[in-house]
Design a protein around this motif. Structure first.
Motif, mmCIF file in Angstrom:
data_model
loop_
_atom_site.group_PDB
_atom_site.id
_atom_site.type_symbol
_atom_site.label_atom_id
_atom_site.label_comp_id
_atom_site.label_asym_id
_atom_site.label_seq_id
_atom_site.Cartn_x
_atom_site.Cartn_y
_atom_site.Cartn_z
ATOM 1 N N LEU A 289 12.969 3.032 -5.360
ATOM 2 C CA LEU A 289 12.548 2.171 -4.252
ATOM 3 C C LEU A 289 11.322 1.348 -4.627
ATOM 4 O O LEU A 289 11.242 0.150 -4.314
ATOM 5 C CB LEU A 289 12.251 3.028 -3.012
ATOM 6 N N SER A 290 10.362 1.990 -5.303
ATOM 7 C CA SER A 290 9.135 1.271 -5.671
ATOM 8 C C SER A 290 9.413 0.188 -6.713
ATOM 9 O O SER A 290 8.828 -0.892 -6.664
ATOM 10 C CB SER A 290 8.072 2.259 -6.193
ATOM 11 N N ILE A 291 10.335 0.456 -7.652
ATOM 12 C CA ILE A 291 10.679 -0.549 -8.659
ATOM 13 C C ILE A 291 11.422 -1.721 -8.018
ATOM 14 O O ILE A 291 11.163 -2.891 -8.322
ATOM 15 C CB ILE A 291 11.521 0.082 -9.788
ATOM 16 N N PHE A 292 12.330 -1.425 -7.090
ATOM 17 C CA PHE A 292 13.036 -2.498 -6.394
ATOM 18 C C PHE A 292 12.069 -3.351 -5.580
ATOM 19 O O PHE A 292 12.266 -4.560 -5.428
ATOM 20 C CB PHE A 292 14.107 -1.913 -5.472
ATOM 21 N N ALA A 293 11.012 -2.727 -5.052
ATOM 22 C CA ALA A 293 10.063 -3.449 -4.210
ATOM 23 C C ALA A 293 9.022 -4.216 -5.014
ATOM 24 O O ALA A 293 8.603 -5.310 -4.629
ATOM 25 C CB ALA A 293 9.359 -2.468 -3.264
ATOM 26 N N GLU A 294 8.591 -3.665 -6.155
ATOM 27 C CA GLU A 294 7.446 -4.216 -6.878
ATOM 28 C C GLU A 294 7.807 -4.961 -8.160
ATOM 29 O O GLU A 294 6.960 -5.612 -8.759
ATOM 30 C CB GLU A 294 6.463 -3.086 -7.224
ATOM 31 N N SER A 295 9.055 -4.850 -8.611
ATOM 32 C CA SER A 295 9.445 -5.484 -9.877
ATOM 33 C C SER A 295 10.616 -6.442 -9.663
ATOM 34 O O SER A 295 11.459 -6.221 -8.782
ATOM 35 C CB SER A 295 9.824 -4.417 -10.907
ATOM 36 N N PHE B 97 0.833 -1.207 0.000
ATOM 37 C CA PHE B 97 0.000 0.000 0.000
ATOM 38 C C PHE B 97 0.862 1.249 0.000
ATOM 39 O O PHE B 97 0.584 2.223 -0.712
ATOM 40 C CB PHE B 97 -0.925 -0.008 1.215
ATOM 41 N N ILE B 98 1.931 1.217 0.793
ATOM 42 C CA ILE B 98 2.825 2.386 0.888
ATOM 43 C C ILE B 98 3.507 2.648 -0.454
ATOM 44 O O ILE B 98 3.565 3.786 -0.923
ATOM 45 C CB ILE B 98 3.886 2.171 1.989
ATOM 46 N N TYR B 99 4.003 1.578 -1.083
ATOM 47 C CA TYR B 99 4.677 1.748 -2.371
ATOM 48 C C TYR B 99 3.699 2.195 -3.459
ATOM 49 O O TYR B 99 4.051 2.976 -4.346
ATOM 50 C CB TYR B 99 5.378 0.457 -2.785
ATOM 51 N N ASN B 100 2.452 1.688 -3.389
ATOM 52 C CA ASN B 100 1.422 2.141 -4.338
ATOM 53 C C ASN B 100 1.127 3.617 -4.132
ATOM 54 O O ASN B 100 0.934 4.372 -5.089
ATOM 55 C CB ASN B 100 0.145 1.325 -4.169
ATOM 56 N N LEU B 101 1.091 4.035 -2.865
ATOM 57 C CA LEU B 101 0.841 5.440 -2.542
ATOM 58 C C LEU B 101 1.959 6.318 -3.087
ATOM 59 O O LEU B 101 1.711 7.405 -3.637
ATOM 60 C CB LEU B 101 0.721 5.610 -1.023
ATOM 61 N N ILE B 102 3.205 5.842 -2.948
ATOM 62 C CA ILE B 102 4.359 6.571 -3.487
ATOM 63 C C ILE B 102 4.245 6.688 -5.004
ATOM 64 O O ILE B 102 4.488 7.755 -5.586
ATOM 65 C CB ILE B 102 5.673 5.861 -3.112
ATOM 66 N N SER B 103 3.851 5.584 -5.646
ATOM 67 C CA SER B 103 3.723 5.580 -7.105
ATOM 68 C C SER B 103 2.654 6.543 -7.577
ATOM 69 O O SER B 103 2.830 7.270 -8.552
ATOM 70 C CB SER B 103 3.403 4.160 -7.602
ATOM 71 N N TYR B 104 1.510 6.564 -6.862
ATOM 72 C CA TYR B 104 0.455 7.528 -7.189
ATOM 73 C C TYR B 104 0.989 8.954 -7.066
ATOM 74 O O TYR B 104 0.699 9.819 -7.913
ATOM 75 C CB TYR B 104 -0.741 7.352 -6.259
ATOM 76 N N GLY B 105 1.760 9.190 -6.011
ATOM 77 C CA GLY B 105 2.319 10.526 -5.796
ATOM 78 C C GLY B 105 3.278 10.924 -6.903
ATOM 79 O O GLY B 105 3.282 12.074 -7.362
ATOM 80 N N ILE B 106 4.102 9.970 -7.366
ATOM 81 C CA ILE B 106 5.067 10.250 -8.428
ATOM 82 C C ILE B 106 4.352 10.564 -9.738
ATOM 83 O O ILE B 106 4.697 11.517 -10.444
ATOM 84 C CB ILE B 106 6.025 9.057 -8.622
ATOM 85 N N VAL B 107 3.338 9.754 -10.062
ATOM 86 C CA VAL B 107 2.586 9.967 -11.303
ATOM 87 C C VAL B 107 1.878 11.314 -11.261
ATOM 88 O O VAL B 107 1.917 12.092 -12.222
ATOM 89 C CB VAL B 107 1.569 8.831 -11.536
ATOM 90 N N PHE B 108 1.240 11.625 -10.130
ATOM 91 C CA PHE B 108 0.539 12.908 -9.999
ATOM 92 C C PHE B 108 1.527 14.073 -10.022
ATOM 93 O O PHE B 108 1.291 15.099 -10.665
ATOM 94 C CB PHE B 108 -0.268 12.930 -8.699
ATOM 95 N N GLY B 109 2.661 13.894 -9.326
ATOM 96 C CA GLY B 109 3.664 14.959 -9.270
ATOM 97 C C GLY B 109 4.273 15.266 -10.625
ATOM 98 O O GLY B 109 4.740 16.388 -10.863
ATOM 99 N N ALA B 110 4.267 14.291 -11.534
ATOM 100 C CA ALA B 110 4.839 14.496 -12.867
ATOM 101 C C ALA B 110 4.106 15.589 -13.630
ATOM 102 O O ALA B 110 4.672 16.226 -14.519
ATOM 103 C CB ALA B 110 4.802 13.190 -13.664
ATOM 104 N N ILE B 111 2.835 15.807 -13.271
ATOM 105 C CA ILE B 111 2.051 16.859 -13.934
ATOM 106 C C ILE B 111 2.732 18.212 -13.768
ATOM 107 O O ILE B 111 2.710 19.059 -14.658
ATOM 108 C CB ILE B 111 0.619 16.910 -13.361
ATOM 109 N N PHE B 112 3.378 18.404 -12.624
ATOM 110 C CA PHE B 112 3.993 19.698 -12.307
ATOM 111 C C PHE B 112 5.496 19.714 -12.576
ATOM 112 O O PHE B 112 6.158 20.713 -12.309
ATOM 113 C CB PHE B 112 3.744 20.037 -10.828
#
Length: 206
Positions: free
Chosen positions: A164-170, A3-18
């Motif tokens: 970190l998310s790629i190391f954890a999820e892939s 859940f934490i890594y998914n939350l980080i990923s959502y934040g990264i994708v959303f942050g890319a807008i800016f």
């Protein structure tokens, strides 16, 4: 933990807008692309195309590469700005046309399958050459010119949690190598910002 890594990923994708908005605004405000390497910009856009195409082909979760889709759109805007504010750019139309062709054939997955297998290696090469011209230009000029620090700071801030998310999820070791290389090159530019700003402040005092 997932859940934490998914939350980080959502934040990264959303942050890319800016991510590129400060750079787009800085170019618009100054009406200048001084100090920005077109070679780095162009190569990084190609890298984003390969990255997205590779992840689409591999069926990677969108959360692990979604920011690259957004960044691709923003980089295209910066490339258009580069052409608008620098009419002396050589072969601009030809390069823009090539970029459009590459975008279509890769993003619509109409190239031989073997290319997708090689695209991660191509991505590593493009990643190096997307950052190196800017690093070299900064060093030669002893300045970061119109390069937006806020945009770069977002790149630095996004690169670490993405790794970190790629190391954890892939389980893809090639993706591990890619994010390590990315973090290393981004860190070099961060140091350049700090070094040249500090040097500029010392010169002002003198």
């Amino acid at each position: 933990m997932t859940f934490i890594y998914n939350l980080i990923s959502y934040g990264i994708v959303f942050g890319a807008i800016f991510n590129q908005l400060p750079q787009i605004y800085k170019i618009y405000k100054s009406k200048s692309i001084q100090g920005i390497s077109f070679s780095s910009l162009y190569t990084e856009t190609l890298m984003l195309i390969f990255n997205v195409a590779y992840n689409m082909h591999e069926g990677t979760s969108f959360l692990l590469y979604g920011e690259n889709v957004i960044l691709y759109i923003e980089y295209i805007i910066v490339i258009f700005q580069f052409g608008y504010y620098n009419s002396m750019q050589r072969d601009y139309i030809r390069k823009l046309s090539f970029l459009g062709i590459i975008s279509v054939v890769f993003l619509f997955q109409i190239v031989p399958q073997i290319i997708f297998k090689l695209s991660i290696y191509i991505n590593m090469i493009l990643l190096f050459f997307s950052k190196w011209p800017q690093i070299k230009m900064n060093y030669q000029r002893q300045s970061t010119g119109q390069l937006a620090f806020l945009t770069h700071l977002q790149n630095q801030a996004g690169a670490i949690p993405r790794a970190l998310s790629i190391f954890a999820e892939s389980n893809n070791k090639l993706l591990y190598c890619l994010v390590i290389l990315d973090n290393s090159l981004v860190l070099i530019i961060t140091f350049q910002f700090l070094i040249y700003w500090k040097r500029r402040e010392i010169q002002k005092k003198l």
